[in-house]
Design a protein around this motif. Structure first.
Motif, PDB file in Angstrom:
ATOM      1  N   ILE A   1      -1.402  20.383  -2.886  1.00  0.00           N
ATOM      2  CA  ILE A   1      -0.420  20.531  -3.967  1.00  0.00           C
ATOM      3  C   ILE A   1      -1.041  20.272  -5.325  1.00  0.00           C
ATOM      4  N   GLY A   2      -2.090  19.450  -5.374  1.00  0.00           N
ATOM      5  CA  GLY A   2      -2.706  19.097  -6.650  1.00  0.00           C
ATOM      6  C   GLY A   2      -2.235  17.738  -7.122  1.00  0.00           C
ATOM      7  N   ARG A   3      -2.332  17.529  -8.425  1.00  0.00           N
ATOM      8  CA  ARG A   3      -1.937  16.245  -9.006  1.00  0.00           C
ATOM      9  C   ARG A   3      -0.446  16.013  -8.809  1.00  0.00           C
ATOM     10  N   THR A   4      -0.081  14.834  -8.298  1.00  0.00           N
ATOM     11  CA  THR A   4       1.322  14.486  -8.127  1.00  0.00           C
ATOM     12  C   THR A   4       1.619  13.172  -8.838  1.00  0.00           C
ATOM     13  N   VAL A   5       2.840  13.066  -9.336  1.00  0.00           N
ATOM     14  CA  VAL A   5       3.292  11.902 -10.090  1.00  0.00           C
ATOM     15  C   VAL A   5       4.540  11.353  -9.420  1.00  0.00           C
ATOM     16  N   PHE A   6       4.678  10.029  -9.377  1.00  0.00           N
ATOM     17  CA  PHE A   6       5.904   9.438  -8.846  1.00  0.00           C
ATOM     18  C   PHE A   6       6.346   8.271  -9.728  1.00  0.00           C
TER      19      PHE A   6
ATOM     20  N   GLY B   1       2.944   6.070 -10.497  1.00  0.00           N
ATOM     21  CA  GLY B   1       1.612   6.378  -9.993  1.00  0.00           C
ATOM     22  C   GLY B   1       1.269   7.846 -10.125  1.00  0.00           C
ATOM     23  N   VAL B   2      -0.028   8.115 -10.066  1.00  0.00           N
ATOM     24  CA  VAL B   2      -0.552   9.483 -10.093  1.00  0.00           C
ATOM     25  C   VAL B   2      -1.573   9.596  -8.977  1.00  0.00           C
ATOM     26  N   ASN B   3      -1.350  10.499  -8.057  1.00  0.00           N
ATOM     27  CA  ASN B   3      -2.298  10.770  -6.982  1.00  0.00           C
ATOM     28  C   ASN B   3      -3.085  12.034  -7.293  1.00  0.00           C
ATOM     29  N   ASN B   4      -4.351  12.030  -6.888  1.00  0.00           N
ATOM     30  CA  ASN B   4      -5.258  13.143  -7.231  1.00  0.00           C
ATOM     31  C   ASN B   4      -5.277  13.320  -8.752  1.00  0.00           C
ATOM     32  N   VAL B   5      -5.675  12.272  -9.425  1.00  0.00           N
ATOM     33  CA  VAL B   5      -5.623  12.222 -10.894  1.00  0.00           C
ATOM     34  C   VAL B   5      -6.329  13.413 -11.525  1.00  0.00           C
TER      35      VAL B   5
ATOM     36  N   GLU C   1       0.834  -1.206   0.000  1.00  0.00           N
ATOM     37  CA  GLU C   1       0.000   0.000   0.000  1.00  0.00           C
ATOM     38  C   GLU C   1       0.867   1.252   0.000  1.00  0.00           C
ATOM     39  N   ILE C   2       1.949   1.231   0.759  1.00  0.00           N
ATOM     40  CA  ILE C   2       2.861   2.376   0.778  1.00  0.00           C
ATOM     41  C   ILE C   2       3.440   2.618  -0.609  1.00  0.00           C
ATOM     42  N   LYS C   3       3.790   1.531  -1.305  1.00  0.00           N
ATOM     43  CA  LYS C   3       4.316   1.654  -2.658  1.00  0.00           C
ATOM     44  C   LYS C   3       3.271   2.211  -3.612  1.00  0.00           C
ATOM     45  N   TYR C   4       2.034   1.728  -3.502  1.00  0.00           N
ATOM     46  CA  TYR C   4       0.979   2.208  -4.394  1.00  0.00           C
ATOM     47  C   TYR C   4       0.709   3.697  -4.191  1.00  0.00           C
ATOM     48  N   GLN C   5       0.898   4.177  -2.975  1.00  0.00           N
ATOM     49  CA  GLN C   5       0.686   5.608  -2.723  1.00  0.00           C
ATOM     50  C   GLN C   5       1.902   6.452  -3.079  1.00  0.00           C
ATOM     51  N   GLY C   6       3.057   5.822  -3.281  1.00  0.00           N
ATOM     52  CA  GLY C   6       4.269   6.592  -3.546  1.00  0.00           C
ATOM     53  C   GLY C   6       4.684   7.430  -2.357  1.00  0.00           C
TER      54      GLY C   6
END
Length: 997
Positions: free
Chosen positions: A985-990, A947-951, A63-68
């Motif tokens: 922060i908005g959309r974030t990518v990792f 991954g992309v959070n807050n797509v 889960e930690i990996k999926y969230q970046g």
């Protein structure tokens, strides 16, 4: 992935942890080995399986990996049972630490463990455990108990326990690296209009509209090295980690470019957001006269209006600059069959930088100034006002030619205040454990931890030097300081936007400041566990015998905080009062015991009936004796269904800061409802101490909703007592393999919480007619103001007390399901994992004083309730495990809506009196965030993650931060919103890579 509440687990043969359900879940991988008895968080007694009588949720490393996630607080604050506290998004008022608060009851009521041992206090100012000390890449899983657990672990486990289980028994070399960034579009029409309106009234001081760019970058790298002993009887796992989080200024986002004020447009209904800013202005604010320096640059005065306020927004951070090094090891070695030695070391060096708006003269902080009536830097027209008939001290003007006791606000534009926060911490543990015989085992250990803290504060100014530099006279070669002090350079505050300031003048008044100190924690613990079934101690209806654990523990905590003279004497103009030194220590001696006994097993209508009981006695050197105890039981009528419930008496002893911090007057986040422009009557404000003359003249408002409070420690504090009840069920229907559902009701009541009441609550309850609160309000004589830095000024009395009660209750829901796609006719397409965790909060009730009125903050936010307390929060993750070494995962994060408390008809919530209406901030809507991530395994050695959070790049909600102080620092607000609750922060990518060798 996120496990449902109460899910059990299995261990893989190589020592890694995998999430799996209890009986009836998807089959475990072929490498699962048979294991003996293991320990689950919430009990010291080893068990044959990891089912828990206490509600337990698990976050795994996947889960930690999926969230970046690059730090521990990021993924923890997404849990529905967690309320954010100190984190990367809290800048103004930052501590440099990261904390976790279960149920919103505070990080001081949440016990944090690492491998079952306490994580030491973070620093001498915020003594809660600092999650920055935990390397995210080393986390194997996190087990969270959301309920009292003091009988097992001792003080602080009132709201629950967060136990970080770290990777160990690792063999080989692993390199883990990740790069992240934000990709946000600034196009919020409403927020950008506020900026444009501000620019139209601030010529020469415009705010650039935020543009789109790649920013908020993060870099992490960790190396893990594991070596087994040649005979396989030992292992050492060592690590070295680095984290770099780049700063993101609020000016880079539409939401934070202006410090918002909520104002009425045409009536007393507050319905408009504007960027008025602080009344301590770059245009100057000579508040005794209601005048400001002329924006056209000439040395004349104009009426001061809110349009001339200072916009502090762009100077603060949405993401602080953070650079962290971590290192350590986990080791064990079996010496004999009866003796296993173990040891660990956690080391972290964390450097954070927070930013605040420029310093200057702050009339609300009390740097009363004196300006000579012949000051050559002021024009004749300005001196005619300063030394005219409306000046506050006519006697001084007549006798000395000095206009004394002037209140002036003037920002030193372009010179922000910077705080460099440094924490260096290590915790070393060494112990012995083993089996005494086939029934008894033991574990003895010693732990020592130390945190060194250093706070270097720059960009501020000395009040003494400001006054020295303002008393200027004409010299042979130009203006000079009347005092003749060496190095003194006259200070020109008679021209807007700092155009009269010189580098030499700024250099003279500038005053760096330093705090330093640290915490130490020493723990010696020993326990024995016994399987009493070996002696025939078992129920006649059970196959397994009773088991016990008994032990003793000694713990000592100490802190020391040293400050330089600038902090200690309140000489810093922009630091909000005295920052005194502090030191203290306490120790605690504890005895504890625990019993677990199956009563019925494998009988008709009862697959299992068992109970647990525990007791802990503690003697605190500073606060006396306390007892904690628990009773719980579980009943499985059939294998598919298990019911569980329990009662815990939890305790929390006051920490050193709560006991011994000196009492001082300083800034606090609340506003004065009786200040100029109030809609309240004189009769109402008279209750709070306002005189008729003060009301008629107009009580000056505190700038940026920062009034004053007398705060500090109280050596008479006693331990908190909390009663926790839980009851729930776990359903694992064999007819649907892979499905597990849980539901747990919780009820927590803290009878005598250690707390401050808060200025908003004090004034609000006074206005509601509760006289005991009115006695806590001290208004400045003559003005009626509630600001200043001394006991002669205005403030509320708000020291630490055992006061009132806090009660919270609700329902945790969890579920997981693995669906093989071949049952749907999809052939060899892999499987789908569904994981859900949600919390419905029924009540969060607070009574400020025993027997007084109480208020419920569920579904509210604001001046009394703080950051939003949503009724419903959840996470729902769906993961497709393909047969091609690829997994694709999506997550839905949901935060329910919240209403503004000050609009309430409840007098305890209506801080500005019942009938006050703020329509534009009245409600925060429900928010849904969607995240996507994928992992790909390459050649059994490399794993690529992206991954992309807050797509969908959702902006956070924005509310007042200035006029009313709704999103103030006291509620962990920042940048017109609540970081941690909402994505700022908005959309974030990792993008990350893990390589195993």
């Amino acid at each position: 992935m996120i496990a449902g509440v109460g899910l059990s687990a299995v261990f893989l043969a190589e020592g890694a942890y995998a999430q799996a359900g209890p009986p009836g879940d998807a089959p475990a991988p072929p490498s699962v080995a048979t294991v003996g008895e293991l320990v689950v968080t919430g009990s010291r007694i080893p068990q044959k399986n990891l089912t828990s009588v206490s509600p337990l949720s698990v976050v795994t490393d996947s889960e930690i990996k999926y969230q970046g996630a690059v730090n521990a607080e990021t993924f923890l604050q997404n849990l529905p049972s967690v309320q954010p506290e100190y984190n990367q998004g809290v800048d103004n008022g930052a501590s440099g630490t990261a904390t976790v608060s279960l149920r919103g009851l505070g990080s001081n009521r949440t016990l944090v463990l690492v491998n079952g041992a306490r994580l030491m206090p973070g620093d001498p100012i915020v003594p809660s455990p600092d999650l920055n000390n935990i390397p995210a890449a080393l986390i194997d899983r996190v087990e969270v108990i959301t309920g009292g657990a003091s009988a097992v672990y001792g003080s602080d486990a009132v709201a629950g326990v967060v136990n970080f289980i770290m990777k160990k028994n690792f063999e080989g070399v692993r390199v883990d690296a990740q790069y992240g960034f934000a990709l946000h579009h600034n196009g919020n029409t409403a927020d950008r209009k506020v900026v444009s309106d501000y620019n139209s009234t601030h010529p020469g001081n415009e705010i650039p509209l935020a543009t789109d760019q790649i920013d908020a970058k993060t870099y992490t790298a960790t190396v893990i090295l594991g070596v087994n002993a040649p005979d396989g009887k030992g292992n050492i796992t060592a690590y070295l980690g680095y984290r770099n989080i780049q700063p993101l200024g609020q000016g880079a986002r539409d939401a934070g470019a202006c410090g918002l004020s909520t104002v009425p447009s045409t009536s007393n209904i507050y319905d408009t957001h504007v960027c008025h800013g602080s009344s301590n202005s770059a245009y100057g604010n000579f508040s005794d006269f209601g005048l400001a320096d002329n924006p056209d640059g000439s040395k004349t005065f104009v009426p001061f209006t809110p349009d001339l306020g200072f916009n502090f927004g762009p100077y603060n951070y949405y993401q602080q600059h953070d650079e962290t090094y971590t290192a350590g090891y986990f080791a064990h070695l079996e010496i004999t069959q009866q003796i296993e030695a173990y040891s660990s070391l956690l080391f972290a060096d964390d450097q954070q930088v927070s930013n605040a708006a420029p310093s200057g003269l702050f009339f609300t902080n009390g740097p009363v100034v004196a300006i000579g009536c012949a000051n050559p830097l002021a024009s004749a027209a300005q001196l005619a006002v300063i030394c005219g008939p409306n000046a506050p001290d006519q006697a001084s003007i007549a006798a000395h030619g000095i206009s004394d006791h002037l209140s002036v606000g003037y920002r030193f534009q372009g010179i922000p205040r910077v705080t460099n926060l440094s924490h260096t911490a290590y915790t070393a543990t060494i112990g012995l454990r083993g089996a005494l015989d086939d029934a008894w085992s033991y574990d003895v250990s010693g732990q020592f931890g130390k945190t060194s803290f250093r706070d270097v504060f720059t960009g501020d100014a000395s009040i003494a030097k400001i006054n020295d530099a303002l008393d200027a006279v004409a010299g042979p070669n130009g203006p000079v300081c009347a005092s003749g002090h060496a190095g003194c350079v006259p200070l020109d505050i008679f021209q807007a936007l700092g155009k009269g300031l010189t580098p030499a003048a700024i250099a003279y008044i500038s005053e760096p400041a330093l705090k330093s100190g640290g915490n130490t924690e020493q723990i010696v613990s020993g326990s024995v566990t016994g399987q009493l079934g070996k002696y025939g101690v078992r129920s006649p209806w059970a196959s397994d015998g009773a088991a016990i654990a008994v032990g003793a523990e000694y713990r000592r905590e100490a802190l020391a905080l040293a400050v330089d003279n600038a902090f200690a004497s309140a000489d810093l103009s922009g630091n909000g009062g005295v920052n005194p030194p502090a030191n203290g220590a306490f120790d605690v001696k504890e005895l504890f015991g625990e019993l677990r006994a199956p009563l019925i097993q494998d009988s008709p209508y009862t697959k299992l009936l068992s109970f647990e009981a525990g007791y802990r006695f503690a003697h605190y050197s500073a606060s006396g004796d306390a007892s904690a105890y628990k009773v719980s039981a579980e009943w499985a009528p059939v294998a598919d269904v298990r019911f569980r419930g329990g009662y815990n008496r939890a305790v929390r002893a006051p920490n050193i800061v709560e006991l011994f911090n000196p009492q001082v007057v300083g800034n606090a986040s609340y506003g004065d409802p009786c200040a100029t422009g109030t809609s309240l009557s004189f009769a109402q404000c008279a209750l709070t101490g306002v005189t008729a003359a003060e009301f008629a003249k107009g009580v000056p408002q505190c700038a940026a909703a920062q009034c004053a409070a007398l705060t500090g420690g109280n050596a008479k504090l006693t331990p908190e007592r909390a009663d926790t009840f839980t009851v729930g069920a776990v359903v694992r229907p064999r007819i649907i393999p892979g499905l597990s559902l849980t539901a747990d009701y919780f009820y927590i009541k803290i009878a005598n919480p250690i707390s401050t009441i808060g200025g908003t609550t004090i004034i609000g309850n006074c206005l509601a007619g509760q006289q005991s609160f009115c006695g806590l309000i001290h208004r400045a004589p003559g003005s009626g103001a509630l600001f200043g830095l001394t006991l002669a000024d205005g403030y509320v009395i708000d020291i630490n007390e055992n006061t009132g009660h806090i009660t919270t209750s609700g329902l945790d829901l969890g579920g997981s399901y693995r669906l093989p796609l071949d049952v749907l006719g999809a052939g060899k397409a892999g499987s789908l994992d569904f994981n859900f965790l949600g919390t419905y909060t029924e009540k969060y009730e607070t009574a400020a004083v025993a027997g007084g009125a109480s208020y419920d903050c569920v579904g509210f936010y604001g001046l009394v309730c703080g950051q939003p307390q949503a009724k419903w929060k959840h996470e729902f993750r769906v993961t497709w495990n393909t047969p091609w070494n690829l997994s694709v995962s999506g997550n839905w994060r949901y935060v329910g809506s919240a209403r503004l408390d000050i609009n309430s008809a409840d007098p305890s919530l209506a801080a500005f009196g019942v009938g006050f209406v703020d329509s534009i901030d009245a409600k925060l809507p429900a928010f849904s965030y969607f995240d996507l991530a994928a992992n790909y395994r390459l050649r059994d050695r490399y794993t690529l993650g992206i991954g992309v959070n807050n797509v969908f790049d959702k902006d956070p909600p924005v509310v007042d931060a200035n006029a009313l102080g709704i999103s103030g620092t006291a509620s962990f607000g920042n940048g017109n919103t609540f970081p941690g609750v909402y994505d700022t922060i908005g959309r974030t990518v990792f993008i990350g890579m893990t390589a195993d060798f």
